[in-house]
Design an enzyme around this catalytic site. Structure first.
Site, short mmCIF file in Angstrom:
data_model
loop_
_atom_site.label_atom_id
_atom_site.label_comp_id
_atom_site.label_asym_id
_atom_site.label_seq_id
_atom_site.Cartn_x
_atom_site.Cartn_y
_atom_site.Cartn_z
N SER A 117 51.14 26.18 60.26
CA SER A 117 52.35 25.93 61.05
C SER A 117 52.06 24.68 61.62
CB SER A 117 52.10 27.10 62.27
OG SER A 117 52.85 26.66 63.61
N TYR A 141 47.07 29.92 69.35
CA TYR A 141 47.71 29.93 67.99
C TYR A 141 47.47 28.87 67.12
CZ TYR A 141 51.56 30.52 64.46
OH TYR A 141 52.25 30.41 63.54
N LYS A 145 45.38 28.75 63.44
CA LYS A 145 45.93 28.20 62.13
C LYS A 145 45.14 26.92 61.57
CE LYS A 145 49.22 31.13 61.44
NZ LYS A 145 49.28 32.00 60.25
#
Ligand code: NAD
Length: 322
Positions: A117, A141, A145
């Site tokens: 991402s 998050y 990643k």
């Protein structure tokens, strides 16, 4: 040649499965349906319902279908929510990825394409992002990643894993009227939901140093993204060199104001967005160069913003009528 698509019942994964099929490659899906939909998996595609955290289940799926490689799309994708649920986010995205890699090692499968991402960059120091831009994630998050990318790298060193990570920017649009983004947090679904419920969509901040004062982001069509996953899988299968990571970005961007105007045009619903205060930590403009992906992964922008909005609106509206 069959590829295991984790998260293949989700928005992006379901498009990847169909792109594999269109390229003459087989797919098997594993998905726990935590945010995906069984109806997004074509009846002809083998579907293993369960979690990637179940290493033995993933291993069986790899062995039962003689899988050549994995496109690892499954994950918990809500950056904002991840701040409140860091342990859940790490469990799904870090432990989950480690579980997939363990199952691959056990089954002797050595090729993987990973859904990473733009969140690995956090707030980039420059408006234009390249793969070398410093990684400075600002949420559990984004951190999860980045750790996922490191896990692939480390298995590459330890076990000869062939891998690449695709860093998506803002994925929108629909390639098929029956597949669409059901996220309760992304811009397109939020705007469409507001319109379908008779509410006026809102813009957070119109006083940024951009042409129309609203924030600019890099929007990419899910179908273009899916094609690049297939290209990545083919490169890995052919033992051709790949970069450790590619940005899937357009080098250009659209403002939230552009999107609202396009939505009004495409839907025929005239509205003036409500201007709400800026959100903390929202940079004015982030766009990414997709040059490396253009060179290696058949990456290009095949769709205009109007096509992205139109396809997403058609699919979302169709679903709301079911
Ligand atoms: N949508 C975007 O703009 C965007 C941007 C950057 C990165 N990504 C990444 O792309 C991937 C797919 O995103 P999406 O938009 O399709 O989201 P999505 O929520 O529609 O898809 C994720 C899929 O993974 C499945 N899943 C989640 N945890 C699982 C588990 N433990 N075991 C098995 N299946 C599990 C879900 O049920 C769902 O079908 C995610 O990893 C996300 O972080 C998405």
């Amino acid at each position: 040649m069959t590829w295991l698509v984790t998260g293949g019942a989700g928005y992006i994964g379901s498009h990847v499965v169909r792109a594999l099929g269109a390229a003459g490659l087989g797919a098997v899906v594993i998905d726990d349906l935590s945010s995906g939909h069984a109806a997004f998996v074509d009846p002809g595609t083998p579907f293993v319902e369960g979690s990637i955290l179940d290493t033995a289940l993933v291993r069986r799926a790899l062995e039962d279908h003689a899988v050549e490689g994995v496109i690892h799309v499954a994950g918990f994708k809500y950056a904002g929510v991840s701040v409140q649920r860091p342990l859940h986010t790490y469990e799904q995205n870090v432990t989950g990825t480690a579980s997939v890699l363990q199952a691959m090692a056990d089954a002797g499968v050595a090729r993987i394409v990973f859904s990473s991402s733009a969140a690995v960059y956090g707030t980039p120091p420059t408006e234009i992002v390249t793969e070398d831009t410093p990684k400075s994630p600002e949420s559990p998050y984004g951190e999860s990643k980045l750790i996922g990318e490191w896990l692939l790298r480390d298995q590459g060193v330890a076990a000869g894993l062939k891998h690449t990570s695709l860093r998506y920017f803002n994925v929108v649009g629909s390639g098929y009227d029956d597949l669409y983004d059901t996220s309760p947090h992304n811009l397109f679904p939020l705007v469409f939901q507001a319109l379908l419920e008779g509410r006026t969509p809102r813009i957070n901040g119109d006083d940024y140093p951009t042409p129309d004062g609203t924030t600019v982001r890099d929007y990419i069509h899910v179908q273009d993204l899916a094609i690049s996953h297939v290209a990545a899988a083919k490169r890995l299968a052919a033992d051709e060199p790949v970069e450790a990571a590619y940005n899937l970005g357009s080098g250009d961007g659209s403002s939230v104001g552009d999107i609202m105007r396009t939505v009004a045009e495409v839907t025929g619903i005239a509205f003036e967005p409500v201007i709400a205060p800026r959100r903390a930590g929202d940079p004015a403009r982030i766009v990414a160069l997709g040059d490396l992906a253009g060179r290696d992964l058949d990456w290009r922008m095949r769709h205009t913003l109007a096509e992205m909005v139109d396809s997403a609106w058609r699919a979302t509206r169709g679903a709301s009528h079911e």
